[in-house]
Design a protein around this motif. Structure first.
Motif, PDB file in Angstrom:
ATOM      1  N   UNK A  61       0.806  -1.214   0.000  1.00 67.29           N
ATOM      2  CA  UNK A  61       0.000   0.000   0.000  1.00 67.29           C
ATOM      3  C   UNK A  61       0.843   1.269   0.000  1.00 67.29           C
ATOM      4  N   UNK A  62       2.147   1.159   0.205  1.00 75.96           N
ATOM      5  CA  UNK A  62       3.009   2.337   0.187  1.00 75.96           C
ATOM      6  C   UNK A  62       3.165   2.824  -1.256  1.00 75.96           C
ATOM      7  N   UNK A  63       2.943   4.144  -1.461  1.00 78.69           N
ATOM      8  CA  UNK A  63       3.113   4.702  -2.796  1.00 78.69           C
ATOM      9  C   UNK A  63       4.196   5.773  -2.754  1.00 78.69           C
ATOM     10  N   UNK A  64       4.674   6.124  -3.928  1.00 77.71           N
ATOM     11  CA  UNK A  64       5.731   7.109  -4.072  1.00 77.71           C
ATOM     12  C   UNK A  64       5.246   8.474  -3.583  1.00 77.71           C
ATOM     13  N   UNK A  65       6.034   9.194  -2.785  1.00 78.53           N
ATOM     14  CA  UNK A  65       5.589  10.506  -2.283  1.00 78.53           C
ATOM     15  C   UNK A  65       5.293  11.508  -3.397  1.00 78.53           C
ATOM     16  N   UNK A  66       6.070  11.468  -4.495  1.00 81.38           N
ATOM     17  CA  UNK A  66       5.816  12.386  -5.608  1.00 81.38           C
ATOM     18  C   UNK A  66       4.461  12.094  -6.238  1.00 81.38           C
ATOM     19  N   UNK A  67       4.149  10.824  -6.389  1.00 73.44           N
ATOM     20  CA  UNK A  67       2.855  10.445  -6.960  1.00 73.44           C
ATOM     21  C   UNK A  67       1.721  10.838  -6.021  1.00 73.44           C
ATOM     22  N   UNK A  68       1.951  10.697  -4.738  1.00 74.83           N
ATOM     23  CA  UNK A  68       0.938  11.074  -3.759  1.00 74.83           C
ATOM     24  C   UNK A  68       0.649  12.573  -3.822  1.00 74.83           C
ATOM     25  N   UNK A  69       1.698  13.396  -4.009  1.00 73.58           N
ATOM     26  CA  UNK A  69       1.502  14.842  -4.140  1.00 73.58           C
ATOM     27  C   UNK A  69       0.719  15.178  -5.401  1.00 73.58           C
ATOM     28  N   UNK A  70       1.028  14.487  -6.515  1.00 75.79           N
ATOM     29  CA  UNK A  70       0.288  14.743  -7.762  1.00 75.79           C
ATOM     30  C   UNK A  70      -1.180  14.381  -7.619  1.00 75.79           C
ATOM     31  N   UNK A  72      -2.902  14.499  -4.832  1.00 73.01           N
ATOM     32  CA  UNK A  72      -3.530  15.506  -3.988  1.00 73.01           C
ATOM     33  C   UNK A  72      -3.779  16.797  -4.759  1.00 73.01           C
ATOM     34  N   UNK A  73      -2.845  17.170  -5.661  1.00 74.25           N
ATOM     35  CA  UNK A  73      -3.013  18.387  -6.456  1.00 74.25           C
ATOM     36  C   UNK A  73      -4.161  18.254  -7.448  1.00 74.25           C
ATOM     37  N   UNK A  74      -4.249  17.123  -8.101  1.00 69.49           N
ATOM     38  CA  UNK A  74      -5.222  16.912  -9.161  1.00 69.49           C
ATOM     39  C   UNK A  74      -6.550  16.467  -8.559  1.00 69.49           C
ATOM     40  N   UNK A  75      -7.313  17.426  -8.074  1.00 72.34           N
ATOM     41  CA  UNK A  75      -8.614  17.115  -7.479  1.00 72.34           C
ATOM     42  C   UNK A  75      -9.650  16.994  -8.590  1.00 72.34           C
TER      43      UNK A  75
END
Length: 121
Positions: A61-70, A72-75
């Protein structure tokens, strides 16, 4: 001397078996104790196996932090997607059959293109 010691050992062995005979006939010891050991041991082993499963799920279930930020940005909301679909026009679509598993997809696509270009719209 050796024969006397063997006889003594055999007698003590027989006496020990005679003492255990009533215990062997006892149904609680014969059936109850193994059943309780199976239940208790099974619960401990199941706990270990389920813990392995949950640990593996945590790793996946761990995902890449950069992907997680993208993400969150792309609502993207359901309402915005509905508005996109509402504005599009689906009146001019054509139903085109895809190739079957036993058909050659390249030749089938070429045949479909020829049929589409040959028919006047």
């Amino acid at each position: 001397m050796r024969g006397v010691m063997q006889e003594a050992a055999a007698r003590s062995w027989r006496r020990g078996l005679e003492r255990l005979r009533p215990l062997a006939k006892n149904k609680t010891l014969r059936y109850g104790v193994p059943m309780m050991l199976l239940i208790i041991g099974g619960s401990f082993s199941l706990r270990e196996f389920t813990q392995i499963r949950y640990d593996a799920q945590k790793l996946h279930s761990k995902i890449d932090p950069a992907l997680e930020e993208r993400i969150k940005k792309n609502k993207i909301s359901l309402e915005s997607e509905y508005e996109k679909l509402k504005s599009s026009d689906f009146g001019d679509w054509k139903n085109i059959r895809g190739p079957r598993p036993w058909e050659d997809s390249k030749s089938f696509q070429e045949q479909q293109q020829q049929v589409l270009h040959s028919k006047p719209s």
